[in-house]
Design an enzyme around this catalytic site. Structure first.
Site, mmCIF file in Angstrom:
data_model
loop_
_atom_site.group_PDB
_atom_site.id
_atom_site.type_symbol
_atom_site.label_atom_id
_atom_site.label_comp_id
_atom_site.label_asym_id
_atom_site.label_seq_id
_atom_site.Cartn_x
_atom_site.Cartn_y
_atom_site.Cartn_z
ATOM 1 N N ASP A 51 33.546 12.679 -13.545
ATOM 2 C CA ASP A 51 33.601 14.085 -13.978
ATOM 3 C C ASP A 51 33.491 14.182 -15.500
ATOM 4 O O ASP A 51 33.489 15.282 -16.062
ATOM 5 C CB ASP A 51 34.855 14.794 -13.446
ATOM 6 C CG ASP A 51 36.138 14.141 -13.895
ATOM 7 O OD1 ASP A 51 36.095 13.091 -14.559
ATOM 8 O OD2 ASP A 51 37.216 14.699 -13.588
ATOM 9 N N SER A 52 33.346 13.013 -16.171
ATOM 10 C CA SER A 52 32.981 13.005 -17.587
ATOM 11 C C SER A 52 31.615 13.652 -17.771
ATOM 12 O O SER A 52 31.219 13.951 -18.912
ATOM 13 C CB SER A 52 32.976 11.570 -18.130
ATOM 14 O OG SER A 52 32.237 10.723 -17.283
ATOM 15 N N ASP A 90 33.662 11.230 -8.520
ATOM 16 C CA ASP A 90 34.948 11.858 -8.855
ATOM 17 C C ASP A 90 35.114 13.183 -8.125
ATOM 18 O O ASP A 90 34.193 14.015 -8.136
ATOM 19 C CB ASP A 90 35.002 12.168 -10.364
ATOM 20 C CG ASP A 90 35.662 11.064 -11.158
ATOM 21 O OD1 ASP A 90 36.414 10.261 -10.579
ATOM 22 O OD2 ASP A 90 35.426 11.016 -12.379
ATOM 23 N N LYS A 120 36.716 9.127 -5.961
ATOM 24 C CA LYS A 120 37.833 8.757 -6.838
ATOM 25 C C LYS A 120 38.616 10.018 -7.153
ATOM 26 O O LYS A 120 38.028 11.090 -7.319
ATOM 27 C CB LYS A 120 37.311 8.105 -8.127
ATOM 28 C CG LYS A 120 38.387 7.853 -9.182
ATOM 29 C CD LYS A 120 37.911 6.924 -10.291
ATOM 30 C CE LYS A 120 37.194 7.585 -11.420
ATOM 31 N NZ LYS A 120 37.941 8.620 -12.153
ATOM 32 N N GLU A 122 42.386 11.457 -9.370
ATOM 33 C CA GLU A 122 43.392 11.099 -10.370
ATOM 34 C C GLU A 122 44.800 11.406 -9.867
ATOM 35 O O GLU A 122 45.031 12.439 -9.237
ATOM 36 C CB GLU A 122 43.149 11.898 -11.666
ATOM 37 C CG GLU A 122 41.830 11.564 -12.330
ATOM 38 C CD GLU A 122 41.586 12.359 -13.625
ATOM 39 O OE1 GLU A 122 42.494 13.093 -14.077
ATOM 40 O OE2 GLU A 122 40.482 12.234 -14.176
ATOM 41 N N GLU A 189 43.301 3.645 -17.016
ATOM 42 C CA GLU A 189 42.700 4.141 -18.259
ATOM 43 C C GLU A 189 43.706 4.166 -19.396
ATOM 44 O O GLU A 189 44.783 4.766 -19.277
ATOM 45 C CB GLU A 189 42.101 5.539 -18.027
ATOM 46 C CG GLU A 189 41.434 6.093 -19.290
ATOM 47 C CD GLU A 189 40.504 7.276 -19.052
ATOM 48 O OE1 GLU A 189 40.278 7.651 -17.876
ATOM 49 O OE2 GLU A 189 40.005 7.831 -20.047
HETATM 50 O O1 KIV Z 1 34.932 10.505 -15.429
HETATM 51 C C1 KIV Z 1 34.805 9.339 -15.819
HETATM 52 O O2 KIV Z 1 33.809 8.949 -16.457
HETATM 53 C C2 KIV Z 1 35.894 8.408 -15.519
HETATM 54 C C3 KIV Z 1 35.861 7.077 -16.219
HETATM 55 C C4 KIV Z 1 36.262 7.229 -17.625
HETATM 56 C C5 KIV Z 1 36.691 6.084 -15.511
HETATM 57 O O3 KIV Z 1 36.757 8.714 -14.777
#
Ligand code: KIV
Length: 271
Positions: A51-52, A90, A120, A122, A189
């Site tokens: 989600d980056s 994510d 994934k 959090e 992280e």
């Molecule tokens: O969203 C992302 O890129 C991440 C990584 C930093 C692990 O969760």
């Protein structure tokens, strides 16, 4: 020979074997078809549709604004570009925190509409019910602890997490809960390397670190950071492998010069 090279398609079981064999796991983010194709052919084990994307693709300050529909768009493009890597997506902020049914519904949309292999999310204790429900539906889940960017307004800053004993103890507890709930791996992280090493030894499942030191079972970086596209971001943990910002700037300036000077296109470059 490494576990990695023998494998035509990486699965969560491959990752488990890599941990057991002491082979480090490589992971990078991607958000589109073209880069996914390059990374996959280069031999990366895992492509994370992070989600980056909210930061590096859309220009938002945090990961919070990205929607499930937008993640699905990025993820389906990445899946079309990859044939060997495991593709993890994510769950974006707001698509799973409500309850485990919401988490499962968001996961089902991702799996059906993108063709990705895993998701994934959090958090620790607070999302365990959702992890169990998603795993129970047959979808592999990766956890994410330490600095969890979707909770940035709770933390207030992006500094190293779990330096104090109380937070470190909670993190250790959460890793075990995620493992028991069925996670196949956990991203750690920005936590102290000593803590990440301890956790990685204790867990049977692989850990993937970002700013968590060399004791993790694998490493992940955001592609824009490691390729030197995002030059403003220079945390201590980052190693840049290319200065793409400088190279692209140079190439585009060259292109502009060629157009202005009427050098491009030449006789061979027209019909
Ligand atoms: O969203 C992302 O890129 C991440 C990584 C930093 C692990 O969760």
């Amino acid at each position: 020979m490494s576990v990695n090279k023998e494998i035509k398609k990486i699965t969560t079981h491959t990752l488990q074997k890599m941990k057991e064999a002491g082979e480090k796991i490589s992971m990078i983010t991607a958000y589109d078809f073209s880069f996914a194709k390059i990374f996959d052919a280069a031999g990366i084990d895992i492509i994370l549709v992070g989600d980056s994307a909210s930061n590096v693709m859309a220009g938002h300050e945090t990961t919070l604004p990205i929607t499930l529909d937008q993640m699905i768009y990025h993820a389906s493009s990445v899946v079309r570009g990859s044939s060997r890597s495991l593709v993890i997506v994510d769950l974006p902020f707001g698509s799973y925190q409500g309850n485990s049914k919401e988490a499962l519904n968001s996961t089902i949309r991702i799996m059906k509409e993108t063709g990705a292999h895993a998701i994934k999310l959090e958090g620790g204790e607070e999302i365990i019910e959702s992890v169990k429900r998603i795993v129970g539906a047959g979808v592999p889940v990766m956890g994410h602890l330490g600095l969890t960017p979707q909770s940035i307004y709770k933390f207030g800053t992006y500094i190293v997490r779990a330096k104090e004993e109380q937070e470190a103890d909670k993190l250790k507890k959460d890793t075990l809960l995620l493992q028991e709930a069925g996670c196949f791996g956990i991203v750690l992280e920005k936590i102290p390397a000593v803590l990440a090493t301890e956790v990685s030894h204790k867990l049977a499942i692989p850990t993937i670190g970002i700013g968590a030191g060399s004791g993790c079972d694998g490493q992940v970086l955001v592609m824009h950071d490691m390729l030197g596209i995002n030059i403003e971001f220079k945390p201590r943990f980052l190693r840049t492998y290319l200065n793409l910002h400088e190279q692209v700037t140079g190439a585009v300036q060259h292109y502009i010069r060629d157009i202005k000077s009427k050098d491009f296109p030449n006789d061979q470059e027209q019909y």
